[in-house]
Design a protein around this motif. Structure first.
Motif, PDB file in Angstrom:
ATOM      1  N   VAL A  41     -17.637 -27.860 -19.273  1.00 49.43           N
ATOM      2  CA  VAL A  41     -16.690 -27.261 -20.223  1.00 49.43           C
ATOM      3  C   VAL A  41     -17.280 -27.374 -21.618  1.00 49.43           C
ATOM      4  O   VAL A  41     -17.782 -28.425 -22.001  1.00 49.43           O
ATOM      5  CB  VAL A  41     -15.350 -28.008 -20.196  1.00 49.43           C
ATOM      6  N   MET A  42     -17.282 -26.256 -22.348  1.00 48.70           N
ATOM      7  CA  MET A  42     -17.759 -26.276 -23.729  1.00 48.70           C
ATOM      8  C   MET A  42     -16.538 -26.062 -24.631  1.00 48.70           C
ATOM      9  O   MET A  42     -15.781 -25.119 -24.443  1.00 48.70           O
ATOM     10  CB  MET A  42     -18.763 -25.157 -23.974  1.00 48.70           C
ATOM     11  N   PHE A  43     -16.341 -26.966 -25.590  1.00 42.87           N
ATOM     12  CA  PHE A  43     -15.220 -26.837 -26.527  1.00 42.87           C
ATOM     13  C   PHE A  43     -15.722 -26.357 -27.864  1.00 42.87           C
ATOM     14  O   PHE A  43     -16.901 -26.490 -28.178  1.00 42.87           O
ATOM     15  CB  PHE A  43     -14.537 -28.194 -26.711  1.00 42.87           C
ATOM     16  N   GLN A  64     -16.311 -22.030 -23.505  1.00 41.38           N
ATOM     17  CA  GLN A  64     -16.651 -21.416 -22.214  1.00 41.38           C
ATOM     18  C   GLN A  64     -16.766 -22.504 -21.148  1.00 41.38           C
ATOM     19  O   GLN A  64     -16.952 -23.687 -21.471  1.00 41.38           O
ATOM     20  CB  GLN A  64     -17.970 -20.619 -22.311  1.00 41.38           C
ATOM     21  N   VAL A  65     -16.614 -22.071 -19.903  1.00 41.33           N
ATOM     22  CA  VAL A  65     -16.947 -22.979 -18.804  1.00 41.33           C
ATOM     23  C   VAL A  65     -18.323 -22.540 -18.323  1.00 41.33           C
ATOM     24  O   VAL A  65     -18.467 -21.479 -17.730  1.00 41.33           O
ATOM     25  CB  VAL A  65     -15.916 -22.890 -17.667  1.00 41.33           C
ATOM     26  N   ARG A  66     -19.339 -23.345 -18.675  1.00 42.25           N
ATOM     27  CA  ARG A  66     -20.709 -22.890 -18.434  1.00 42.25           C
ATOM     28  C   ARG A  66     -21.170 -23.267 -17.037  1.00 42.25           C
ATOM     29  O   ARG A  66     -20.874 -24.349 -16.532  1.00 42.25           O
ATOM     30  CB  ARG A  66     -21.649 -23.509 -19.465  1.00 42.25           C
ATOM     31  N   ASN A 195     -13.764 -15.402 -15.568  1.00 39.72           N
ATOM     32  CA  ASN A 195     -14.922 -16.233 -15.316  1.00 39.72           C
ATOM     33  C   ASN A 195     -15.314 -16.106 -13.847  1.00 39.72           C
ATOM     34  O   ASN A 195     -14.543 -16.437 -12.960  1.00 39.72           O
ATOM     35  CB  ASN A 195     -14.534 -17.681 -15.647  1.00 39.72           C
ATOM     36  N   ALA A 196     -16.541 -15.601 -13.603  1.00 39.03           N
ATOM     37  CA  ALA A 196     -16.936 -15.349 -12.212  1.00 39.03           C
ATOM     38  C   ALA A 196     -18.000 -16.330 -11.734  1.00 39.03           C
ATOM     39  O   ALA A 196     -18.836 -15.996 -10.911  1.00 39.03           O
ATOM     40  CB  ALA A 196     -17.428 -13.915 -12.061  1.00 39.03           C
ATOM     41  N   ASN A 197     -17.945 -17.559 -12.273  1.00 44.53           N
ATOM     42  CA  ASN A 197     -18.987 -18.541 -11.923  1.00 44.53           C
ATOM     43  C   ASN A 197     -19.148 -18.742 -10.427  1.00 44.53           C
ATOM     44  O   ASN A 197     -20.249 -18.690  -9.886  1.00 44.53           O
ATOM     45  CB  ASN A 197     -18.656 -19.905 -12.547  1.00 44.53           C
ATOM     46  N   GLU A 198     -18.027 -18.999  -9.738  1.00 46.60           N
ATOM     47  CA  GLU A 198     -18.102 -19.270  -8.305  1.00 46.60           C
ATOM     48  C   GLU A 198     -18.598 -18.054  -7.538  1.00 46.60           C
ATOM     49  O   GLU A 198     -19.375 -18.175  -6.594  1.00 46.60           O
ATOM     50  CB  GLU A 198     -16.730 -19.703  -7.760  1.00 46.60           C
TER      51      GLU A 198
END
Lengths: 472, 296
Positions: A41-43, A64-66, A195-198
């Protein structure tokens, strides 16, 4: 700027700590998921407002959730997996072929050849002996049987490689389907700013597994979708469209052709090019079309030369009954070689002169000696453009040695690939893998942050109470 | 570099797998007693081993050929000894009446003895090894001589046996060269001489008796020539046998040098690897137990 803004700031803190703990939870939950990339997690700080002439922050926001992911490493993993797929298929096939030729621990064709010539030598010491003649016949039968067994074993290997193409093409199509649908989902999610990380992890993993089957090329488009191409340049996946691979029986060879049907319905035969990019399909095609048929060709040539040499000599001799011109073997390949059905114990031509004539008798062993001598006679074996002149046994021994070299090379290549993949995986794990220690530390960190923000609210509430008490 | 439990697990798995593979190989070598258990273990040496084993087997075959040839030649030798005895007896008998005898009983006695001796001679010439006639060339199913005529019914062929790579030895002596003087041993027609002697004694013709006795004298070296020929062949067989046996020993030495496991070395290696493997196992078990969770 009042007490209320303290509530606001503390609320962002609580919310973000909760998001961070959720992400940590996701990481911990997926610690053993293949292809999962750890997320961080980026704040960032909230917008500042000016209060009393000083800028003051308004809390924390989610930047963002990197996804911790290395594109280059992924490319190397995909390519490495193609090479690995090819080498492991080859190693597997050769380790199954090798025992047929393991003359060291089992009695195979080499032993049968020795026995065959040995029986002629025995016959030469007693040319009229019925027992010796019977032995020549039975040794020849076992030689013929060994040829047949080897030939059918090798043909079985070719067929089993051919059959496995069916499953490989089917799973290639399956992977193409799922990559195309993941493309679509990623496109939809990211278009909405999600967010399409997975999903990306899943797609990377699908490409990785696809590469084990066939050496594909891939590139990411500006809209986030992935285009996948086959070794021959055919487009397997583009956006949410995909082509299919199937097998089709080729009546000319009796084996499968690989047929590609593009997303627009164009059908083409890609048998010649699909193996170029390695992968299991490349290895399987090599086993089916080059490696095993190569051994079979040598075996056939060996049978052919043996039949020719033995027959030429046998035809020149005489049987006990005075018969001459009898062929010993029929057939000209390892699968068709057999003993001439007209040959009987009497007709085995051990004599160089007619034993029924006045000048000679059944003890004449001239031809048996010459037939036995074929063991040390050099013959010329021609396979393709390669001509080798050596004895039959020696030719067979060199075939055994060749199978050994091939099996060894395949094994070495496979082991090298394994250790290469292990290193890449270690690198990937180091970069993208979940470390429980790290996540647990984060958990404590974010939990404390959550508590602290909560304490802020309590404090603000007490402040408000104080203010209200003043009014009372 | 970050180290994750996944990495540790992968590493442990890879190394344990490798350890097991090596242990398996060593175990196989110790169990089979062979360094090379399949062609891919060492393709080049495999080929050499196969060639050597072929040679060894070929040697075995030649040894078996030599044994058979030996039997045949020894039978021949015995028969020839018998022939020599018969001829010597006849020669002695002829010596007692070289100048003839007026006593018809003495003559009849000599004639009947000689007739008996000739029968023996023919029997000797028809000696069989199994069901094969030794002296009839390749017509091994035909008796070479008979009591009714003095002709040779066999063939003049030599029966040859391969006693080493491209080394061939004849194992038979043809009856015609032995008893009819057609070969290199001598030129006496022994059978005819017996008949001549018998009819000379019957006719009491001293000149003819002397003539026949002289021929008998000459036939003795003819037979001993044959005997020494057989002896020299037996010698040759013996030499070939010695050579093949010593070759065999050398080849077996080479094979066992390359193929046999040095048990002490292999057992030591196995123990070392086993210890290493056990250490790896225990390290793996310990490391994977470590977690921050235990301290929270």
């Amino acid at each position: 700027m009042g007490v209320n803004s303290i509530f606001n700031v503390a609320t962002t803190g609580i919310n973000m700590a909760r998001v961070a703990i959720e992400v940590t939870g996701e990481n911990i939950a997926n610690v053993n998921t293949d292809g999962y990339s750890r997320q961080t997690v980026m704040f960032k700080t909230g917008p500042t407002i000016t209060s009393n002439g000083f800028p003051l922050g308004t809390g924390v926001q989610l930047a963002q959730v990197r996804r911790n992911h290395d594109e280059l490493l992924q490319l190397q993993l995909v390519n490495g997996n193609s090479a690995g797929g090819e080498s492991s298929v080859k190693e597997n096939a050769l380790s199954q072929v090798e025992p047929f030729f393991n003359e060291l621990t089992t009695e195979g064709l080499g032993q049968s050849l020795q026995d065959f010539f040995g029986s002629w030598k025995d016959l030469s010491t007693n040319a009229a002996g019925t027992a010796e003649r019977q032995v020549v016949l039975s040794r020849s039968e076992s030689l013929v049987d060994t040829f047949h067994r080897l030939s059918s074993n090798l043909n079985d290997s070719i067929e089993s490689a051919d059959r496995s193409l069916d499953g490989i093409t089917r799973s290639i199509t399956d992977f193409a389907t799922s990559i195309a649908s993941l493309n679509e989902q990623i496109l939809q999610t990211e278009r909405l700013g999600g967010n399409a990380n997975e999903l990306r992890d899943q797609r990377d993993n699908a490409v990785f597994q696809l590469a084990e089957k066939v050496g594909v090329g891939y590139s990411e488009q500006s809209d986030g979708t992935l285009t996948v191409t086959l070794p021959g340049g055919e487009i397997l996946v583009e956006g949410n469209k995909y082509g299919t691979l199937t097998t089709q029986d080729d009546p000319a060879t009796g084996l499968n052709d690989i047929i590609f049907t593009s997303s627009t319905g164009v059908v083409s035969d890609v048998t010649a090019t699909i193996g170029n990019g390695q992968g299991e399909i490349g290895g399987t095609l090599q086993v089916r079309d080059e490696i095993v048929p190569g051994y079979l060709a040598q075996l056939d040539e060996m049978a052919k030369q043996l039949v020719t040499a033995v027959n030429t000599q046998h035809v020149a001799g005489y049987g006990l009954d005075g018969s001459t011109g009898t062929a010993f073997f029929t057939g000209a390949t390892s699968s068709t070689i057999s003993i001439n059905s007209a040959l009987t114990v009497e007709k085995i031509a051990a004599a160089a002169k007619d034993p029924t004539s006045l000048l000679s008798g059944p003890g004449d062993n001239g031809n048996a000696l010459k037939l036995a001598g074929l063991q040390s006679t050099s013959l010329t074996f021609t396979v393709g453009a390669t001509a080798t002149t050596t004895t039959v046994s020696s030719y067979y021994n060199s075939l055994v040695s060749k199978v050994g070299v091939d099996a060894r090379n395949a094994e070495t290549t496979m082991l090298q690939n394994e250790s290469f993949m292990k290193q890449l995986n270690t690198l990937r794990e180091s970069h993208s893998g979940v470390s429980l220690d790290e996540e647990l530390t984060n958990l404590i960190k974010f939990q404390k942050a959550y508590s602290a923000s909560a304490r802020m609210i309590t404090t603000a509430s007490e402040m408000l109470d104080t203010v209200l008490a003043m009014v009372r | 570099m970050r180290v994750t439990p996944g990495m540790t697990a992968n590493n442990a798995m890879y190394n344990l797998q490798k350890g097991r593979t090596i242990l398996g190989r060593l175990q196989e070598q110790v169990a089979s007693g062979m360094v090379i258990n399949r062609p891919s273990d060492d393709p080049i040496t495999t080929r050499q081993l196969l060639e050597l084993e072929n040679k060894l087997e070929e040697g075995e075959q030649y040894l078996s050929n030599i044994t058979k040839a030996n039997l045949w030649l020894k039978m021949t030798n015995t028969a020839l000894g018998g022939v020599a005895d018969v001829v010597n007896q006849a020669r002695k008998l002829a010596g007692t009446i070289t100048s003839g005898s007026s006593d018809s009983t003495v003559r009849e006695n000599a004639v009947s003895q000689l007739t008996e001796l000739k029968k023996q001679l023919v029997d000797m010439g028809n000696t069989q090894f199994g069901d094969q006639y030794l002296f009839s060339g390749s017509k091994t199913d035909t008796p070479p001589f008979s009591n009714t005529d003095n002709l040779y019914h066999g063939s003049g062929d030599a029966i040859a046996v391969e006693i080493d790579r491209s080394s061939i030895s004849a194992i038979n002596i043809t009856g015609d060269s032995l008893l009819m003087g057609t070969g290199s041993y001598g030129s006496v027609h022994v059978l005819q001489t017996f008949d001549d002697l018998i009819s000379a004694i019957q006719a009491n013709n001293p000149a003819n008796i002397r003539d026949a006795a002289l021929k008998l004298d000459n036939s003795i070296p003819q037979i001993s020539n044959a005997i020494s020929d057989v002896s020299s062949r037996l010698n040759r067989l013996e030499n070939a046998k010695t050579m093949i046996s010593s070759d065999k020993a050398t080849i077996q030495g080479i094979i066992s040098d390359t193929q046999s496991v040095d048990m002490i070395e292999a057992a030591t290696k196995l123990t070392l690897r086993q210890t290493a493997f056990e250490a790896a196992l225990s390290a793996t078990a310990k490391i994977s137990q470590l977690s921050l969770l235990d301290y929270m």
